[in-house]
Scaffold this motif. Sequence first.
Motif, short mmCIF file in Angstrom:
data_model
loop_
_atom_site.label_atom_id
_atom_site.label_comp_id
_atom_site.label_asym_id
_atom_site.label_seq_id
_atom_site.Cartn_x
_atom_site.Cartn_y
_atom_site.Cartn_z
N LYS A 7 -55.21 -127.80 -109.32
CA LYS A 7 -55.86 -129.07 -109.86
C LYS A 7 -55.15 -130.23 -109.05
CE LYS A 7 -55.14 -132.09 -114.12
NZ LYS A 7 -54.77 -132.04 -115.38
N SER A 9 -55.40 -134.60 -108.50
CA SER A 9 -56.03 -135.97 -108.83
C SER A 9 -55.80 -136.83 -107.77
CB SER A 9 -54.98 -136.12 -110.15
OG SER A 9 -55.51 -137.36 -110.77
N ASN A 46 -63.09 -137.35 -116.12
CA ASN A 46 -62.25 -137.99 -115.13
C ASN A 46 -62.58 -137.71 -113.91
OD1 ASN A 46 -60.17 -139.04 -113.57
ND2 ASN A 46 -58.66 -138.49 -114.95
N SER A 48 -61.76 -138.59 -110.92
CA SER A 48 -60.54 -138.58 -110.12
C SER A 48 -59.95 -137.21 -110.10
CB SER A 48 -59.63 -139.28 -110.39
OG SER A 48 -60.07 -140.86 -110.21
N ILE A 49 -60.24 -136.00 -110.87
CA ILE A 49 -59.75 -134.60 -111.09
C ILE A 49 -60.62 -133.95 -110.45
CG2 ILE A 49 -58.40 -132.96 -112.44
CD1 ILE A 49 -57.86 -135.20 -114.39
#
Length: 98
Positions: A7, A9, A46, A48-49
């Motif tokens: 993951k 971001s 989101n 951005s993730i």
Amino acid sequence: MFVRIVKMSFHEENIPAFLENFESVKEKIRSAPGNRFLELYQDKSNKSIFFTYSYWETEDDLENYRKSELFTAVWSFTKKLFNDKPEAWSVDKLVSLE
């Protein structure tokens, strides 16, 4: 075989640079010895993730990739774009329905 989930971001302004770089290296990553599958996902709520899912034959294959010049270059570039600490999991796939 096991799955590596990462993951990441990013600062919003860095997303295009990340995607451009991923596009340029994805085939090389997929061609790494022991790599059987690679996907990139973007979170729906989101933007951005991002997550990468990669399947590896053995843990040694993943470790060899992580020690490679390719990984060093990719990670050196990518980590400068983060807005939060990345997270990673190595998991065993128990069930897959296709």
